[in-house]
Design an enzyme around this catalytic site. Structure first.
Site, PDB file in Angstrom:
ATOM      1  NE  ARG A 239      -4.343  -1.480   0.538  1.00  0.00           N
ATOM      2  CZ  ARG A 239      -4.310  -2.362  -0.779  1.00  0.00           C
ATOM      3  NH1 ARG A 239      -3.246  -2.898  -1.443  1.00  0.00           N
ATOM      4  NH2 ARG A 239      -5.659  -3.271  -0.740  1.00  0.00           N
ATOM      5  CD  GLU A 268      -3.408   2.815  -5.299  1.00  0.00           C
ATOM      6  OE1 GLU A 268      -4.116   2.444  -5.631  1.00  0.00           O
ATOM      7  OE2 GLU A 268      -2.183   2.399  -5.134  1.00  0.00           O
ATOM      8  CG  HIS A 286      -3.696  -1.378  -6.346  1.00  0.00           C
ATOM      9  ND1 HIS A 286      -3.304  -0.278  -5.721  1.00  0.00           N
ATOM     10  CD2 HIS A 286      -3.282  -2.143  -6.150  1.00  0.00           C
ATOM     11  CE1 HIS A 286      -3.740  -1.612  -4.227  1.00  0.00           C
ATOM     12  NE2 HIS A 286      -3.652  -2.767  -4.978  1.00  0.00           N
TER      13      HIS A 286
HETATM   14  C1  DGY Z   1      -4.787  -6.280  -2.480  1.00  0.00           C
HETATM   15  O1  DGY Z   1      -5.730  -7.383  -3.391  1.00  0.00           O
HETATM   16  O2  DGY Z   1      -5.069  -5.208  -2.108  1.00  0.00           O
HETATM   17  C2  DGY Z   1      -4.225  -5.829  -3.914  1.00  0.00           C
HETATM   18  O3  DGY Z   1      -4.116  -4.925  -3.912  1.00  0.00           O
HETATM   19  C3  DGY Z   1      -4.380  -6.411  -4.524  1.00  0.00           C
HETATM   20  O4  DGY Z   1      -3.681  -5.394  -5.852  1.00  0.00           O
END
Ligand code: DGY
Length: 320
Positions: A239, A268, A286
């Site tokens: 993240r 984002e 992402h």
């Molecule tokens: C999630 O599922 O949390 C991830 O970020 C997938 O990319």
């Protein structure tokens, strides 16, 4: 229990845009409600919020503090994605609202993305591709030498399922794996470091695989980035919140960090303009779990959790 007070389609709320297959099932099979956009949201929640019993959300747009407060009779949150940091987990827990995610099915794809970023960032493959497309190679110049990716010392920050899958892959590249997690793992032979800074100081590449949320926010701070050093690299598939983004940008601009490969960002889908200008970074939108196969599996787990909750008030993959 479900027979006494069955949950009906209009008591299921889709929060934000979710995966299209999940959205189609919610709409066609359940005729679930859809949370309106910001302009109409408050009025809609005023009228319908008290009727909502299950929320289905994505990892990117969860059930946040304000929304949870407007859903006083919510019984469960079904999250598409392994990360659920966009949801106010503390409030949900306190109110006894169970929450599910989609673990395991996306581990391989997210780990593959980390490896792709690792190879691309150290070997500068995307920069080299830009060099070819710009006609610079054809004009007679050679692309500058990059950094060897095999055999490096790599620090994994957060050795959960995804961190371990990244480590497994890097072992195939002859890398020496070190790690830091909240606690040392019983069954793991890799050297453990007591802090993110110690891990960064002991290794050449720091791969961030820690879960997002309040506990990990800013874990990779200016100190940690300094310890990675001017020859070192940071890869982040976790993240954006885990890294102090302004400190990362400063280090890249000043050359106190050699490069970074980033699939996630603090705000984002906005990516800071400073990062867009740097050739030493690889930037992805992402897409960690973004394959046809894995998204289908995530859809099945999400809908499986919803069906299970409607049937007997249990979730198949609860977080707590
Ligand atoms: C999630 O599922 O949390 C991830 O970020 C997938 O990319």
């Amino acid at each position: 229990m479900s027979n006494e007070n069955p949950i009906t389609g209009d008591q299921i709320l889709r929060v934000g845009p979710v995966n299209p297959a999940v959205a189609a099932i919610l709409n066609d099979e359940f005729q679930a409600a859809v949370l309106p956009g910001a302009d109409d949201r408050d009025a809609w929640l005023e009228e319908h919020g008290a009727g909502i019993r299950v929320a289905v959300c994505s990892g990117k747009i969860g059930v946040d503090t304000k929304l949870l407060e407007k859903l006083p009779y919510l019984e469960a949150i079904v999250n598409f994605g392994v990360g659920y940091d966009a949801t106010d987990v503390a409030q949900a827990k306190e109110r006894g609202i169970p929450l599910s995610n989609t673990p395991d099915v996306l581990t391989d794809c997210v780990a593959d993305t980390a490896l792709g970023l690792y190879l691309d960032t150290l070997r500068r493959l995307s920069a080299a591709e830009r060099f070819v497309r710009a006609g610079t190679w054809a004009s007679g110049q050679n692309f500058p030498l990059a950094t060897k990716a095999s055999g490096r010392k790599v620090g994994i920050l957060g050795l959960g399922r995804i961190g371990q899958a990244i480590a497994d892959r890097l072992e195939g590249f002859g890398c020496e794996i070190h790690y830091h997690s909240r606690n040392p793992k019983q069954d793991v032979q890799y050297p453990y470091h007591a802090s993110a800074r110690d891990l960064a100081a002991a290794t050449e590449v720091l791969i961030v695989a820690a879960a997002g949320g309040p506990d990990s926010a800013g874990l990779v701070n200016a100190d940690v980035i300094e310890a990675v050093g001017p020859e070192g690299f940071i890869i982040n598939i976790a993240r954006g919140s885990v890294i102090d983004e302004p400190a990362l940008i400063r280090a890249l601009q000043e050359g106190t960090l050699a490069g970074a490969g980033l699939d996630v960002f603090a705000n984002e889908p906005e990516v800071p303009a400073e990062l867009l200008e740097l050739d030493s970074v690889v930037l992805l939108p992402h897409l960690g779990s973004g394959t046809v196969e894995t998204r289908a599996d995530m859809t099945a787990v999400t809908i499986g959790n919803l069906r299970s909750f409607l049937k007997d008030r249990t979730l198949l993959t609860p977080i707590y």
